[in-house]
Scaffold this active site. Structure first.
Site, PDB file in Angstrom:
ATOM      1  N   CYS A  69      40.113  57.215  69.777  1.00  0.00           N
ATOM      2  CA  CYS A  69      39.155  56.132  70.000  1.00  0.00           C
ATOM      3  C   CYS A  69      38.363  56.377  71.282  1.00  0.00           C
ATOM      4  O   CYS A  69      38.861  57.035  72.201  1.00  0.00           O
ATOM      5  CB  CYS A  69      39.862  54.787  70.131  1.00  0.00           C
ATOM      6  SG  CYS A  69      40.852  54.297  68.705  1.00  0.00           S
ATOM      7  N   TYR A 101      51.708  41.909  71.128  1.00  0.00           N
ATOM      8  CA  TYR A 101      51.675  42.533  72.445  1.00  0.00           C
ATOM      9  C   TYR A 101      50.446  42.166  73.270  1.00  0.00           C
ATOM     10  O   TYR A 101      50.335  42.554  74.430  1.00  0.00           O
ATOM     11  CB  TYR A 101      51.736  44.064  72.313  1.00  0.00           C
ATOM     12  CG  TYR A 101      50.591  44.651  71.513  1.00  0.00           C
ATOM     13  CD1 TYR A 101      49.380  44.967  72.111  1.00  0.00           C
ATOM     14  CD2 TYR A 101      50.726  44.882  70.143  1.00  0.00           C
ATOM     15  CE1 TYR A 101      48.326  45.488  71.377  1.00  0.00           C
ATOM     16  CE2 TYR A 101      49.689  45.400  69.405  1.00  0.00           C
ATOM     17  CZ  TYR A 101      48.497  45.710  70.023  1.00  0.00           C
ATOM     18  OH  TYR A 101      47.468  46.219  69.283  1.00  0.00           O
TER      19      TYR A 101
END
Length: 234
Positions: A69, A101
């Site tokens: 990414c 998370y």
């Protein structure tokens, strides 16, 4: 209190590990960043986006194995009209994006540069990544690079997932997106970094911090804890 070790150059005190990470970025080299045990608990290989070539993409595929990414700053994303992807999807699966998370995902649009072919080869992805770094540089320099210019250079969907950083980086969020962008900022580099999770080839799970440190020692790379980056650069 800083932690010291004599294992290798890649593991000095937490403070000098951050210094070494910034220096590595300035030299165009990757660093290994572990976010936190109580967050994703993952170590990413992180590159300054402008330094990524086909060999770097191949290294991320082979040595990391996660999703490649490119993270850009909130200011860059805003200037070129890159939204948070979950806000653009009109599908029931996009509702109640309940991450365990974090509060939200950083994913924006996946793109290919218009000069690529399929977009998935190492050469194609490296070109897209470097051109994203060029776009980030143009925005940072106030060169008049905006949504229309971005659309002329990139198409979506594509094979490089773009991540959008939090507006105040580490003050807002402490993911790999923000940790990497904070290191880039400290190195006076464009607000664009490549992140890829390190996976264990045998278990398929996240590579442990100990295994990531061992990889750093073998490869002469810098390993740094996210907490140290937050303490020093947050």
């Amino acid at each position: 209190m800083t932690r010291t070790t004599t294992d290798s150059r890649s593991e000095a005190t937490d403070e000098t590990a951050v210094d070494r990470a910034v220096a590595a970025f300035r030299d165009g080299n990757p660093v290994l960043i572990h976010d936190a045990a109580d967050r994703e608990g993952e170590t990413d290989i992180v590159y300054p986006a402008g330094a990524v070539d086909a060999a770097a993409v191949a290294k991320l595929r082979r040595d990391a194995g996660g999703l490649v990414c490119t993270a850009v700053s909130d200011a860059v994303a805003e200037a070129v009209g890159l939204p948070f992807l979950e806000e653009e999807l009109d599908h029931p699966a996009a509702a109640d994006h309940d991450l365990t998370y974090d509060d939200r995902s950083s994913f924006s649009l996946p793109v290919n540069h218009r000069e690529t072919f399929t977009g998935i080869t190492d050469e194609d992805r490296a070109l897209t990544i470097r051109r994203l770094a060029d776009a980030a540089t143009a925005v940072a320099r106030s060169d008049g690079y905006g949504t229309e210019e971005f659309a002329a250079d990139f198409r979506t969907p594509g094979h490089v997932h773009v991540l959008r950083g939090a507006p105040d980086l580490l003050a807002d969020r402490r993911g790999h997106t923000e940790l990497g962008l904070a290191v880039a900022a400290a190195a006076d580099l464009p607000p664009a970094v490549v992140v890829c999770e390190m996976l264990d080839a045998d278990s398929g799970g996240a590579k442990t911090p100990a295994a990531a440190r061992a990889y750093a020692r073998r490869n002469g790379s810098v390993y740094v804890e996210g907490a140290a980056i937050v303490d020093r650069l947050g």
